[in-house]
Design a protein around this motif. Structure first.
Motif, PDB file in Angstrom:
ATOM      1  N   MET A 189    -110.166  52.035 -70.445  1.00 34.20           N
ATOM      2  CA  MET A 189    -110.869  52.757 -69.379  1.00 34.20           C
ATOM      3  C   MET A 189    -110.890  51.958 -68.082  1.00 34.20           C
ATOM      4  SD  MET A 189    -113.933  54.946 -70.851  1.00 34.20           S
ATOM      5  CE  MET A 189    -114.922  53.852 -71.827  1.00 34.20           C
ATOM      6  N   LEU A 190    -110.056  50.908 -68.043  1.00 38.71           N
ATOM      7  CA  LEU A 190    -110.096  50.041 -66.860  1.00 38.71           C
ATOM      8  C   LEU A 190    -109.737  50.765 -65.579  1.00 38.71           C
ATOM      9  CD1 LEU A 190    -108.516  46.832 -68.307  1.00 38.71           C
ATOM     10  CD2 LEU A 190    -110.781  47.051 -67.283  1.00 38.71           C
ATOM     11  N   LEU A 191    -108.729  51.646 -65.667  1.00 37.36           N
ATOM     12  CA  LEU A 191    -108.306  52.340 -64.452  1.00 37.36           C
ATOM     13  C   LEU A 191    -109.392  53.299 -63.981  1.00 37.36           C
ATOM     14  CD1 LEU A 191    -104.545  52.966 -65.165  1.00 37.36           C
ATOM     15  CD2 LEU A 191    -105.599  51.291 -63.641  1.00 37.36           C
ATOM     16  N   LEU A 192    -109.992  54.009 -64.933  1.00 31.64           N
ATOM     17  CA  LEU A 192    -111.089  54.914 -64.599  1.00 31.64           C
ATOM     18  C   LEU A 192    -112.222  54.132 -63.954  1.00 31.64           C
ATOM     19  CD1 LEU A 192    -111.484  57.262 -67.666  1.00 31.64           C
ATOM     20  CD2 LEU A 192    -110.791  57.844 -65.340  1.00 31.64           C
ATOM     21  N   PHE A 193    -112.486  52.973 -64.525  1.00 29.15           N
ATOM     22  CA  PHE A 193    -113.570  52.134 -64.027  1.00 29.15           C
ATOM     23  C   PHE A 193    -113.294  51.756 -62.574  1.00 29.15           C
ATOM     24  CE2 PHE A 193    -115.605  47.680 -64.351  1.00 29.15           C
ATOM     25  CZ  PHE A 193    -116.844  48.163 -63.975  1.00 29.15           C
ATOM     26  N   LYS A 194    -112.046  51.363 -62.295  1.00 31.04           N
ATOM     27  CA  LYS A 194    -111.697  50.984 -60.921  1.00 31.04           C
ATOM     28  C   LYS A 194    -111.869  52.162 -59.973  1.00 31.04           C
ATOM     29  CE  LYS A 194    -108.365  47.241 -61.146  1.00 31.04           C
ATOM     30  NZ  LYS A 194    -106.963  47.178 -61.538  1.00 31.04           N
TER      31      LYS A 194
ATOM     32  N   GLY B 281    -103.088  51.165 -73.235  1.00 32.40           N
ATOM     33  CA  GLY B 281    -103.889  51.117 -72.017  1.00 32.40           C
ATOM     34  C   GLY B 281    -104.009  49.739 -71.389  1.00 32.40           C
ATOM     35  N   VAL B 282    -103.456  48.722 -72.031  1.00 31.25           N
ATOM     36  CA  VAL B 282    -103.588  47.371 -71.470  1.00 31.25           C
ATOM     37  C   VAL B 282    -102.508  47.166 -70.406  1.00 31.25           C
ATOM     38  CG1 VAL B 282    -103.560  44.890 -71.955  1.00 31.25           C
ATOM     39  CG2 VAL B 282    -104.484  46.494 -73.649  1.00 31.25           C
ATOM     40  N   PRO B 283    -102.893  46.951 -69.157  1.00 25.96           N
ATOM     41  CA  PRO B 283    -101.891  46.778 -68.118  1.00 25.96           C
ATOM     42  C   PRO B 283    -101.138  45.460 -68.292  1.00 25.96           C
ATOM     43  CG  PRO B 283    -104.091  46.370 -67.234  1.00 25.96           C
ATOM     44  CD  PRO B 283    -104.274  46.828 -68.651  1.00 25.96           C
ATOM     45  N   ALA B 284     -99.909  45.418 -67.778  1.00 24.31           N
ATOM     46  CA  ALA B 284     -99.124  44.181 -67.828  1.00 24.31           C
ATOM     47  C   ALA B 284     -99.200  43.501 -66.462  1.00 24.31           C
ATOM     48  CB  ALA B 284     -97.676  44.488 -68.176  1.00 24.31           C
ATOM     49  N   VAL B 285     -99.169  42.183 -66.469  1.00 28.19           N
ATOM     50  CA  VAL B 285     -99.192  41.449 -65.192  1.00 28.19           C
ATOM     51  C   VAL B 285     -97.825  41.585 -64.516  1.00 28.19           C
ATOM     52  CG1 VAL B 285    -100.931  39.793 -65.949  1.00 28.19           C
ATOM     53  CG2 VAL B 285     -98.513  39.249 -66.265  1.00 28.19           C
TER      54      VAL B 285
END
Ligand code: ARG
Length: 599
Positions: free
Chosen positions: A1-6, A120-124
């Motif tokens: 949910m990181l993108l939603l959170f942002k 859902g885990v973004p890559a660097v």
């Protein structure tokens, strides 16, 4: 949910700025923009996120927190982008704003995740600089002990998480392969077992450890032996071919033993021992002298430390050259830091150095980190982190020992874990009246036994001492590897019974039950947990998350029909089963634990 959170942070900030335009402008001018303090909700009753900023804003805005919260909420409710994501916000307590995501937004996140192998885990960024993880690092001619095992297991898990995020990780084994101990060992062996210095495999590591002990005893009591040992070190460090050959054989012998443990635990490591830095030690001292940091103290070259307040620290100074002209452990670590941060090809070009050792070395690392910073070796944004862990204790709370009082050999410890796992398995098979072939028993017992050892270590907060207990780590109940492995097996069974395409759904997902929503929300936390572990280097966070996920799953599966449900609930629920299995597998994989289809 990181993108939603942002996205939500941006929306809530915008609402706050619209509600208080003048104050917002002034705050930006002052370089401290108003902060709504949006965070994941601390409890499920509070929805998905909560904005806690109204309390802190009361003073600068000169309004009551609830009034501020109401003004922000009014702006949010008028914003179509916000309304598409969240249900109408609620104000709670003295002025907290609780935000709850719309069910269809959550369901869509689940769909997205089902199609995403990264869950859902973004890559660097592809050009992210290397991260060094310095772990395991046993000493040549000494036994690898349980402390090294902890370092190996924790370091490997951290390296896996960092690698999964896309960082180029240098897994470095900083083995103790240099220094005075070799002088005494070689001198002693020349007398008592010269064959060990000429041929590979003449002695095994057990013998070597015994020889080492004898050599140490002589070194401490016999002056002539001491002198001979010192001479031997000088010869070795000066590159004398005979000494170097003897040293090489000793290293090979230990290396082979270490490798057996690494192979069993599926650990990859690149050996770059202390000796690697030998050519750089002089330059370290020169750099420190040039920076004006060196002080002579009783014949030794030292760097005195400063406290956080910039005043002289009472801690002992870091000695970089002993009064006899020799270098030590700290000098080597300084050379290592200098090399690891130096841009390629002269160094590793890393931006983050992570050291996994017992907490007893905390002051050593604090000292060398400070010296490295003051010497100017740490680049802009460079991070130096010591990841300390506590002692491994027996169930009596004392240092882990065998019944006879000896130190526990790692091989024996791993063997016993597997043997006990096998006994448990055979008992269970008999109880359930199951027939399985020997290959199955061996594979399951090995996987469960080793997983139990790893997980027991990873699941406790690493800073505290940890009590080693085979019974506890192999239990089928509680926060253990067997419990989690069993959850994966259970879900695999459901998927098998659900049909080949179970979980591959094409239509929209439909969830109605609170147990389903609880599972959805837990599943969607995975990305945040991984980023937290990457940042805070605490693998027990991931363990805790996976354990909770299995519990939430079990509650869901026990209370909500899945295979017997009507469509579209059946397909939606099978999709949740699949995503749970995928999340558990990926999460355990990042801990270095392979899963089983049956057990
Ligand atoms: N060989 C050391 C020991 O057994 C650990 C080395 C850790 N790494 C380092 N760069 N100092 O305690």
């Amino acid at each position: 949910m990181l993108l939603l959170f942002k996205d939500l942070i941006a929306l809530v900030e915008a609402a706050l700025n619209r509600a208080f335009p003048e104050a917002a402008d002034a705050a930006v001018q002052a370089g401290r923009p108003l902060d709504p303090q949006l965070a994941p909700a601390s409890r499920p009753e509070f929805g998905d996120f909560q904005a806690n900023g109204a309390l802190a804003l009361a003073k600068p805005l000169r309004q009551a927190p609830r009034q501020i919260a109401a003004a922000i909420v009014a702006e949010l409710e008028a914003d179509a982008a916000f309304a598409a994501l969240c249900l109408p916000p609620e104000i709670a307590g003295p002025g907290f704003i609780n935000l709850t995501l719309r069910p269809e937004v959550l369901a869509e996140e689940v769909s997205r995740r089902l199609a995403d192998p990264r869950l859902g885990v973004p890559a660097v960024a592809a050009d992210a600089p290397p991260v060094v993880v310095d772990f395991s690092s046993p000493n040549i001619a000494k036994e690898m002990h349980v402390g090294h095992l902890r370092s190996t297991i924790i370091g490997d898990a951290l390296a896996r998480v960092l690698e999964f995020r896309g960082h180029p990780v240098r897994r470095l084994n900083h083995v103790g392969d240099w220094g005075t101990q070799f002088g005494m060992l070689i001198t002693h062996l020349r007398e008592v077992a010269p064959e060990a210095l000429r041929a590979a495999d003449a002695v095994d590591l057990g013998d070597l450890v015994a020889f080492y002990r004898q050599a140490k005893a002589r070194f401490d009591s016999d002056e002539a032996f001491q002198a001979a040992s010192r001479e031997e070190v000088v010869k070795l460090q000066g590159g004398d071919p005979v000494s170097l050959k003897a040293w090489g054989l000793l290293c090979d012998q230990s290396r082979r033993e270490f490798q057996r443990i690494y192979d069993r635990l599926d650990i990859r490591l690149a050996e770059r021992g202390e000796s690697f830095y030998n050519p750089f030690l002089e330059a370290v001292v020169e750099d420190l002298a040039a920076a004006g940091l060196l002080v002579e103290d009783q014949g030794a070259q030292c760097v005195f430390l400063v406290g956080e307040d910039g005043q002289p620290s009472p801690a002992p100074p870091v000695i970089v050259r002993k009064s006899d002209g020799g270098f030590n452990y700290a000098t080597t670590d300084l050379a290592a830091i200098r090399y690891r941060f130096a841009p390629a090809p002269q160094g590793d070009g890393a931006r983050r150095l992570i050291y996994v050792t017992d907490a007893g070395q905390a002051s050593h690392f604090a000292g060398v980190f400070q010296v490295a910073r003051r010497a100017g070796w740490v680049p802009e944004g460079g991070r130096l982190e010591h990841v300390p862990f506590g002692l491994v204790q027996g169930e009596d709370g004392r240092k882990l020992k065998t019944r006879a009082g000896d130190t526990v050999r790692l091989k024996d410890l791993l063997d016993e874990a597997v043997e006990r796992a096998e006994a448990d398995l055979r008992r269970r098979l008999a109880e359930e009246g199951r027939q399985e072939d020997e290959a199955f028993v061996t594979q399951v017992a090995t996987t469960v036994g080793l997983a139990a050892v790893k997980y027991a270590d990873l699941s406790t907060n690493r800073i505290t001492n940890y009590q080693f207990s085979f019974d506890r780590m192999l239990a089928l109940q509680g926060n253990t590897a067997p419990y989690l492995l069993y959850a994966v097996v259970r879900i695999a069974g459901i998927a098998r019974r659900g049909g080949a395409d179970a979980g591959d759904i094409t239509g929209p997902l439909v969830f109605t039950e609170p147990q389903e929503w609880a599972l959805v929300r837990q599943l969607l936390q995975f990305d945040r947990v991984i980023l937290e572990v990457e940042e805070e280097l605490l693998p027990n966070r991931l363990c805790g998350y996976l354990f909770e996920l299995s519990q939430v799953f079990n509650r869901f599966y026990d209370q909500v029909p899945v295979l017997k449900a009507e469509e579209p609930a059946r397909a939606s629920r099978l999709a949740l089963c699949r995503l749970t299995a995928d999340t558990l597998k990926l999460g355990l994989g990042l801990l270095g634990i392979p899963t089983l289809e049956r057990m």
